[in-house]
Design a protein around this motif. Sequence first.
Motif, PDB file in Angstrom:
ATOM      1  N   LEU A  85       0.809  -1.214   0.000  1.00 10.71           N
ATOM      2  CA  LEU A  85       0.000   0.000   0.000  1.00 10.71           C
ATOM      3  C   LEU A  85       0.846   1.269   0.000  1.00 10.71           C
ATOM      4  N   GLY A  86       1.970   1.252   0.688  1.00  9.89           N
ATOM      5  CA  GLY A  86       2.814   2.444   0.714  1.00  9.89           C
ATOM      6  C   GLY A  86       3.350   2.800  -0.657  1.00  9.89           C
ATOM      7  N   SER A  87       3.744   1.789  -1.412  1.00  9.15           N
ATOM      8  CA  SER A  87       4.251   2.037  -2.758  1.00  9.15           C
ATOM      9  C   SER A  87       3.115   2.395  -3.702  1.00  9.15           C
ATOM     10  N   LEU A  88       1.967   1.741  -3.521  1.00 12.84           N
ATOM     11  CA  LEU A  88       0.795   2.043  -4.333  1.00 12.84           C
ATOM     12  C   LEU A  88       0.373   3.503  -4.138  1.00 12.84           C
ATOM     13  N   ALA A  89       0.286   3.933  -2.866  1.00 13.24           N
ATOM     14  CA  ALA A  89      -0.165   5.295  -2.572  1.00 13.24           C
ATOM     15  C   ALA A  89       0.762   6.340  -3.173  1.00 13.24           C
ATOM     16  N   ALA A  90       2.065   6.090  -3.084  1.00 12.54           N
ATOM     17  CA  ALA A  90       3.037   7.066  -3.582  1.00 12.54           C
ATOM     18  C   ALA A  90       2.938   7.261  -5.087  1.00 12.54           C
ATOM     19  N   SER A  91       2.414   6.263  -5.792  1.00  9.16           N
ATOM     20  CA  SER A  91       2.282   6.365  -7.249  1.00  9.16           C
ATOM     21  C   SER A  91       0.874   6.738  -7.679  1.00  9.16           C
ATOM     22  N   ALA A  92      -0.057   6.852  -6.724  1.00  6.93           N
ATOM     23  CA  ALA A  92      -1.472   7.012  -7.068  1.00  6.93           C
ATOM     24  C   ALA A  92      -1.770   8.317  -7.787  1.00  6.93           C
ATOM     25  N   GLN A  93      -1.004   9.358  -7.508  1.00  8.55           N
ATOM     26  CA  GLN A  93      -1.206  10.640  -8.176  1.00  8.55           C
ATOM     27  C   GLN A  93      -0.144  10.899  -9.242  1.00  8.55           C
ATOM     28  N   THR A  94       0.625   9.858  -9.563  1.00  6.31           N
ATOM     29  CA  THR A  94       1.698   9.953 -10.554  1.00  6.31           C
ATOM     30  C   THR A  94       2.647  11.100 -10.218  1.00  6.31           C
ATOM     31  N   TYR A  95       2.920  11.242  -8.908  1.00  9.75           N
ATOM     32  CA  TYR A  95       3.772  12.315  -8.411  1.00  9.75           C
ATOM     33  C   TYR A  95       5.106  11.768  -7.910  1.00  9.75           C
ATOM     34  N   ASP A  96       5.306  10.449  -8.053  1.00 11.93           N
ATOM     35  CA  ASP A  96       6.507   9.805  -7.520  1.00 11.93           C
ATOM     36  C   ASP A  96       7.722  10.118  -8.388  1.00 11.93           C
ATOM     37  N   ASP A  97       8.904   9.865  -7.847  1.00 12.48           N
ATOM     38  CA  ASP A  97      10.146  10.201  -8.552  1.00 12.48           C
ATOM     39  C   ASP A  97      10.345   9.296  -9.757  1.00 12.48           C
ATOM     40  N   THR A  98      11.259   9.700 -10.630  1.00  9.12           N
ATOM     41  CA  THR A  98      11.492   8.946 -11.864  1.00  9.12           C
ATOM     42  C   THR A  98      12.965   8.968 -12.242  1.00  9.12           C
ATOM     43  N   ALA A 197       9.640 -10.710 -10.984  1.00  7.87           N
ATOM     44  CA  ALA A 197       9.560  -9.483 -11.777  1.00  7.87           C
ATOM     45  C   ALA A 197       8.378  -9.529 -12.742  1.00  7.87           C
ATOM     46  N   SER A 198       7.647  -8.418 -12.817  1.00  6.48           N
ATOM     47  CA  SER A 198       6.459  -8.386 -13.681  1.00  6.48           C
ATOM     48  C   SER A 198       5.999  -6.945 -13.855  1.00  6.48           C
ATOM     49  N   GLY A 199       5.010  -6.750 -14.692  1.00  2.00           N
ATOM     50  CA  GLY A 199       4.408  -5.443 -14.861  1.00  2.00           C
ATOM     51  C   GLY A 199       4.278  -5.033 -16.310  1.00  2.00           C
ATOM     52  N   LEU A 200       3.066  -4.667 -16.719  1.00  2.00           N
ATOM     53  CA  LEU A 200       2.793  -4.276 -18.097  1.00  2.00           C
ATOM     54  C   LEU A 200       2.310  -2.828 -18.148  1.00  2.00           C
ATOM     55  N   ARG A 201       2.766  -2.089 -19.149  1.00  2.00           N
ATOM     56  CA  ARG A 201       2.318  -0.709 -19.292  1.00  2.00           C
ATOM     57  C   ARG A 201       0.866  -0.622 -19.738  1.00  2.00           C
ATOM     58  N   ALA A 202       0.268  -1.735 -20.099  1.00  2.00           N
ATOM     59  CA  ALA A 202      -1.171  -1.739 -20.381  1.00  2.00           C
ATOM     60  C   ALA A 202      -1.967  -1.344 -19.150  1.00  2.00           C
ATOM     61  N   ALA A 203      -1.328  -1.429 -17.966  1.00  2.00           N
ATOM     62  CA  ALA A 203      -1.989  -1.021 -16.731  1.00  2.00           C
ATOM     63  C   ALA A 203      -2.207   0.482 -16.673  1.00  2.00           C
ATOM     64  N   HIS A 204      -1.459   1.255 -17.466  1.00  2.00           N
ATOM     65  CA  HIS A 204      -1.609   2.703 -17.470  1.00  2.00           C
ATOM     66  C   HIS A 204      -3.037   3.084 -17.860  1.00  2.00           C
ATOM     67  N   SER A 206      -5.501   3.143 -15.719  1.00  2.00           N
ATOM     68  CA  SER A 206      -6.412   2.464 -14.794  1.00  2.00           C
ATOM     69  C   SER A 206      -5.789   2.479 -13.409  1.00  2.00           C
ATOM     70  N   MET A 207      -6.547   2.020 -12.416  1.00  2.00           N
ATOM     71  CA  MET A 207      -5.991   1.936 -11.065  1.00  2.00           C
ATOM     72  C   MET A 207      -4.761   1.039 -11.022  1.00  2.00           C
ATOM     73  N   ALA A 208      -4.670   0.105 -11.936  1.00  2.00           N
ATOM     74  CA  ALA A 208      -3.569  -0.861 -11.932  1.00  2.00           C
ATOM     75  C   ALA A 208      -2.222  -0.232 -12.240  1.00  2.00           C
ATOM     76  N   ILE A 209      -2.191   1.043 -12.639  1.00  2.00           N
ATOM     77  CA  ILE A 209      -0.907   1.720 -12.793  1.00  2.00           C
ATOM     78  C   ILE A 209      -0.187   1.769 -11.447  1.00  2.00           C
ATOM     79  N   THR A 210      -0.949   1.728 -10.354  1.00  2.00           N
ATOM     80  CA  THR A 210      -0.371   1.730  -9.011  1.00  2.00           C
ATOM     81  C   THR A 210      -0.108   0.320  -8.495  1.00  2.00           C
TER      82      THR A 210
END
Length: 459
Positions: A85-98, A197-204, A206-210
């Motif tokens: 949840l901590g990592s999810l929340a930090a990315s929820a507004q797409t304000y996290d570092d890059t 390791a996993s993760g698809l940019r198709a999640a962008h 939607s909520m699944a981006i987090t």
Amino acid sequence: MTLDVGSPVTHCVAEFVLGATWEGLPANVRRESARAWLNWVGCAVGGAVTPAMDAAVNGLVSMGGGQVPVLGRAERVAMVDSAFLGSLAASAQTYDDTHLATITHPTGPVASALLATAHQLESVGRPVDGDRLLAALAIGIEIECRVSCAIAAGGGNFGWYMTGLSGGIGAAAAVGRILGLSHEQMVYALGLAASQASGLRAAHGSMAITFVPGTAARDGVVAAYLAAANYSCSDIAIDGKNGLLQVLTGGTDGSLISDGLGARFEMLNNAYKPYPCGIVIHPAIDACLHLVREQGVDYRKIARVDLRVHPDALNLCWRKLPDNALDALVSLFHWVGAALVRGSAGVREGEIACVTDPAVRAIQAHSEAVADSTLANNQAVVRVTLADGTKHEWMTRNAIGSVTNPMTDAQLATKFRDLVLPILGERRAGALLGKCENMHRVLGIGEILQLGALQGKGE
């Protein structure tokens, strides 16, 4: 450090992770670790009350509770769920570092995994002080960024969500360090994380981006704790036959992970966002804000907007007319419209009221963008044509928040306050900022959670 010929990269990484000291890290690395922590805490608290976070918390709590606090929330959850949840929340507004070179969001998985682990250790009488936590954070971010570089250089498909590929490895390294794993156990932890390791940019859009960065944090915790119990994993899971690099890129070259490890720090190429959207959009936003604020462009007179952007801006943020806030977070055209109409690009400009604003939609509809490979990833050109034929143009040469034009400490503190104050109130927001700015004085992570987590539903 340099990898011995024929030796799997996990051994070199394990040696660095376990052997580096806070005092031995360069001053600029220590400073960026502290800045990354402050930025992450602000983003995690600020994202704690988003719809994505509400849905995630409700789903996890329905499967069973726990005792670990969550920044910005009153609920208590299981340890691995708090990391998620901590990592999810930090990315929820797409304000996290890059880490712009690889489009990795490195701090979320590592910091969230560390917070959950530090709470667990403190509950059994093994508190983790601020310097120890920041050292592990710097080391975990460094490993995550280096793994991302190896994947990107090897030609990993752009459809992979990089944070999900490397984030768990960085988190496992950081957690394994504060757990005190042996060299062999650390090799296990790195391999177990790579195996998840996993993760698809198709999640962008939607909520699944987090979901992807959240999963990376959780996977890193699980990998480290299983390794601590001597749950073994092959040492070739990253750069060996059928390992992570070969599966993603077809090659097995781990040199970008190992070469110069401990002497050159890739984490120094990490950047903090001044705007809550994909960082590849930021140069265009800067240009639009300049046109409004400095050249006096009135959006009501705009007939057409022409954009020249780095190819990544269209590869990642191509959505033309987003109809919901999640799509808008990764829409170049929405943020151009919002910046030109409102003269601002903050959290409110990402909300549905702005997304559906007829004036913003009209600018989107009359905007066209082309990818220009001659532009750096911190550059963009915006030209607006008014109804009377007048043209205004501006080129962003060095976007705010990029590595070459980073946010200042004062700007990060302002961002922190803006995100945290609506949730915690002025007194607690100020106190939490003070703790995060002075982590060397923090004796245990409970000091952060006492201020950053709510105590009850009515608070």
